[in-house]
Design a protein around this motif. Sequence first.
Motif, PDB file in Angstrom:
ATOM      1  N   HIS A   1       0.853  -1.263   0.133  1.00 24.62           N
ATOM      2  CA  HIS A   1      -0.006   0.076   0.144  1.00 24.62           C
ATOM      3  C   HIS A   1       0.864   1.280  -0.053  1.00 24.62           C
ATOM      4  O   HIS A   1       1.845   1.267   0.545  1.00 24.62           O
ATOM      5  N   ARG A   2       0.438   2.195  -0.661  1.00 30.66           N
ATOM      6  CA  ARG A   2       1.231   3.447  -0.945  1.00 30.66           C
ATOM      7  C   ARG A   2       0.213   4.587  -0.235  1.00 30.66           C
ATOM      8  O   ARG A   2      -0.888   4.778  -1.006  1.00 30.66           O
ATOM      9  N   PRO A   3       0.690   5.214   0.668  1.00 33.46           N
ATOM     10  CA  PRO A   3      -0.250   6.509   0.997  1.00 33.46           C
ATOM     11  C   PRO A   3      -0.099   7.686  -0.044  1.00 33.46           C
ATOM     12  O   PRO A   3       0.705   7.600  -0.902  1.00 33.46           O
ATOM     13  N   LEU A   4      -0.909   8.708   0.143  1.00 30.54           N
ATOM     14  CA  LEU A   4      -1.211   9.812  -0.800  1.00 30.54           C
ATOM     15  C   LEU A   4       0.076  10.620  -0.134  1.00 30.54           C
ATOM     16  O   LEU A   4       0.412  10.745   0.692  1.00 30.54           O
TER      17      LEU A   4
ATOM     18  N   PRO B   1      -0.861  18.619  -0.987  1.00 30.83           N
ATOM     19  CA  PRO B   1      -1.081  19.951  -1.241  1.00 30.83           C
ATOM     20  C   PRO B   1      -0.669  20.488  -2.910  1.00 30.83           C
ATOM     21  O   PRO B   1      -1.702  21.232  -3.548  1.00 30.83           O
ATOM     22  N   PHE B   2       0.150  19.590  -3.575  1.00 32.31           N
ATOM     23  CA  PHE B   2       0.461  19.867  -5.182  1.00 32.31           C
ATOM     24  C   PHE B   2      -0.579  19.346  -5.708  1.00 32.31           C
ATOM     25  O   PHE B   2      -1.330  20.054  -6.775  1.00 32.31           O
ATOM     26  N   LEU B   3      -1.115  18.261  -5.409  1.00 33.78           N
ATOM     27  CA  LEU B   3      -2.495  17.668  -6.043  1.00 33.78           C
ATOM     28  C   LEU B   3      -3.692  18.615  -6.092  1.00 33.78           C
ATOM     29  O   LEU B   3      -4.659  18.369  -7.005  1.00 33.78           O
ATOM     30  N   ILE B   4      -4.144  18.933  -4.721  1.00 34.75           N
ATOM     31  CA  ILE B   4      -4.957  19.647  -4.501  1.00 34.75           C
ATOM     32  C   ILE B   4      -4.994  21.218  -5.378  1.00 34.75           C
ATOM     33  O   ILE B   4      -5.878  21.436  -6.109  1.00 34.75           O
ATOM     34  N   LEU B   5      -3.774  21.523  -5.534  1.00 34.41           N
ATOM     35  CA  LEU B   5      -3.530  22.850  -6.039  1.00 34.41           C
ATOM     36  C   LEU B   5      -3.601  22.448  -7.651  1.00 34.41           C
ATOM     37  O   LEU B   5      -4.563  23.199  -8.261  1.00 34.41           O
TER      38      LEU B   5
ATOM     39  N   PRO C   1      -2.187   7.100  -5.488  1.00 38.74           N
ATOM     40  CA  PRO C   1      -1.276   7.870  -4.351  1.00 38.74           C
ATOM     41  C   PRO C   1      -0.072   8.797  -4.787  1.00 38.74           C
ATOM     42  O   PRO C   1       0.022   9.716  -4.124  1.00 38.74           O
ATOM     43  N   SER C   2       0.618   8.388  -5.649  1.00 37.96           N
ATOM     44  CA  SER C   2       1.819   9.339  -6.198  1.00 37.96           C
ATOM     45  C   SER C   2       1.428  10.560  -7.231  1.00 37.96           C
ATOM     46  O   SER C   2       2.341  11.110  -7.659  1.00 37.96           O
ATOM     47  N   PHE C   3       0.019  10.714  -7.341  1.00 36.52           N
ATOM     48  CA  PHE C   3      -0.371  11.868  -8.318  1.00 36.52           C
ATOM     49  C   PHE C   3       0.009  13.095  -7.961  1.00 36.52           C
ATOM     50  O   PHE C   3       0.701  13.953  -8.713  1.00 36.52           O
ATOM     51  N   GLY C   4       0.206  13.352  -6.634  1.00 36.70           N
ATOM     52  CA  GLY C   4       0.684  14.408  -6.270  1.00 36.70           C
ATOM     53  C   GLY C   4       2.024  14.670  -6.233  1.00 36.70           C
ATOM     54  O   GLY C   4       2.661  15.804  -6.793  1.00 36.70           O
ATOM     55  N   THR C   5       2.918  13.663  -6.327  1.00 32.68           N
ATOM     56  CA  THR C   5       4.202  13.720  -6.466  1.00 32.68           C
ATOM     57  C   THR C   5       4.654  13.924  -8.013  1.00 32.68           C
ATOM     58  O   THR C   5       5.481  14.629  -8.203  1.00 32.68           O
TER      59      THR C   5
ATOM     60  N   GLU D   1       7.914   7.386  -2.423  1.00 30.80           N
ATOM     61  CA  GLU D   1       8.106   8.314  -1.613  1.00 30.80           C
ATOM     62  C   GLU D   1       7.637   9.484  -2.190  1.00 30.80           C
ATOM     63  O   GLU D   1       7.514   9.631  -3.220  1.00 30.80           O
ATOM     64  N   ASN D   2       7.452  10.657  -1.217  1.00 32.83           N
ATOM     65  CA  ASN D   2       7.085  11.806  -2.020  1.00 32.83           C
ATOM     66  C   ASN D   2       8.257  12.733  -2.604  1.00 32.83           C
ATOM     67  O   ASN D   2       9.396  12.284  -2.507  1.00 32.83           O
ATOM     68  N   TYR D   3       8.170  13.654  -3.411  1.00 35.79           N
ATOM     69  CA  TYR D   3       8.846  14.221  -4.118  1.00 35.79           C
ATOM     70  C   TYR D   3      10.301  14.720  -3.411  1.00 35.79           C
ATOM     71  O   TYR D   3      11.578  14.579  -3.688  1.00 35.79           O
ATOM     72  N   CYS D   4      10.264  15.383  -2.277  1.00 38.99           N
ATOM     73  CA  CYS D   4      11.426  15.890  -1.702  1.00 38.99           C
ATOM     74  C   CYS D   4      12.367  14.786  -0.895  1.00 38.99           C
ATOM     75  O   CYS D   4      13.216  14.713  -0.956  1.00 38.99           O
TER      76      CYS D   4
END
Length: 538
Positions: free
Chosen positions: A44-47, A51-55, A340-344, A406-409
């Motif tokens: 499982h991969r969390p979101l 914030p960038f996905l919402i933006l 899950p990684s669309f924000g990234t 992982e997230n971007y940063c």
Amino acid sequence: MGSADETKPFILSDPLLPSAPSSAVALAAEEDEQYPPIIYNHGHRPLRDLPFLILFILLVLSTFVLGIVASVRRNPNRAHASSFIYDPASSSCIPSSSTFFSSFNSLSLVSSSSSHFLRDLIWTLVITLLLALPIVFALLSLLRHFAKQVVYSSIPFFVLTPIFLNVYWFVACQIGVTCRDSFPLAYRILVLIFVFFLIAIVVWIIFSNWHRIKLTVHILRIASVALVSNMLLLGVLPCLMLGLLVYFVPIVVFLVLVTFNGSIVPREGDDGLYSCKWKQDRWVPAYFALAIITMLWSFATMLEAKVYVTSGTVAQWYFSMEGVKPRNCIRNSLRNAFGPSFGTVCFSGLVLGVVRFVRAIVDSARREDIVVGFIKLLLRCCANFLLTAFDFLNKFTINFAAITGENYCSAAKMTYELLRRNLLSAAFVETVSTRILVGLIFVISTLYAIAAFAILKAINDLGTETYYIAVLAWLLLMIVLGYFIHVLENVIDTIYICYAIDRDKAEVSKQDIHEVFVMLPLSRNHRSSLDSRTPFLA
């Protein structure tokens, strides 16, 4: 696959490196606790990067909602603004009493030459598109089985093809009356010499990198094997771009319809008389800016999504057991990329878009300025440094995020630390392989364009228009093959990161890949001899 307690950094057990002292072993044990083993995340991969996905979603929704409002509020009188006259009684513009219909001049019949040109152009482009896919598959198969023969046999054409084209245009221009009159002999000779000078630079580049051609052959073969093992990528990735074009269609329609938002107002001229002019609403330019930003961000996001899907698919193949073909690799990568990684992916697309936009501004300013002051030069140096730093950090970030989730940063930091720990470079994989591929598709496209030109010349001589058709066919095939090369580059980058993960855990998932990638320089300042590191590839 060993457990986390049994693994040690690969640099300590690499036979190519000197033995490490006890202090280095203690430092490695410390790093084992600080950096947990990196593996492909099948669970499982969390979101991530919410914030960038919402933006991004808010930006897209705003573009569509305002576009629909603009479509409903459009003023159909814009197309007939010239037929409105000023009414002094009401101080407004009203339609003229007699409806004016612009007369339609009878169009001249299309000449026979233009008809043949359009017919030959359409058929040539259609046939080029139909042949592009078989050419891609044939090239992929050749690189997989005969990479050495393909590379070494194509290198002479990197020089012979531009020489032929350079001599041909010079002779053809000398024979043609129109070209000879409009292009003086002195300028023609200068261009001829300049092109030969560029060809000489290409020859020098080939000879200076000749010792790396052998490595290039093996890298291309490995990348081809990986792509053949995930052949559906060549069908899925173009579908993503097609979906992007479909997504752009309503936005383009909204951009057209929003120009109809406004009113016809009277304006006083210099002579004191009033006339009726079209005046757009003030918010129209703002909507244009919003829609263009949305399209640019969406385009950059789709580019990063393609890299994400490619990396996730190839990584699952890389870390699978020998003889076992993983299932649903592309489906899992698509679900992660747009789930899950669309924000990234959106964050990476934003960084990519901003960097390219700033770089375009800097390059444009450099071309426009004739005299450069010290302050401007200093600002450009700082901008170029920052852009280079972003490119350095962003090089493998999305590949790593596709593997670990992982997230971007975090992915950017962990990628840098991974490569640093294993003495690998984020700025160097093997650029010669990319140049070889670019030269290869240039030769293939040029030979195809020459063949198309010869056939068109034999069937229906259209004069100079035949050259235009051949150039468009060359350009279309270059675009299709260039897309294939871009996918192959992403495969190479992914394999490089997977190799670094293996090296970090002192494991070998694909033995043949390790035997090739161990030949890569360990750092930008470490360029070991190829012969001393490749006894098994002789």
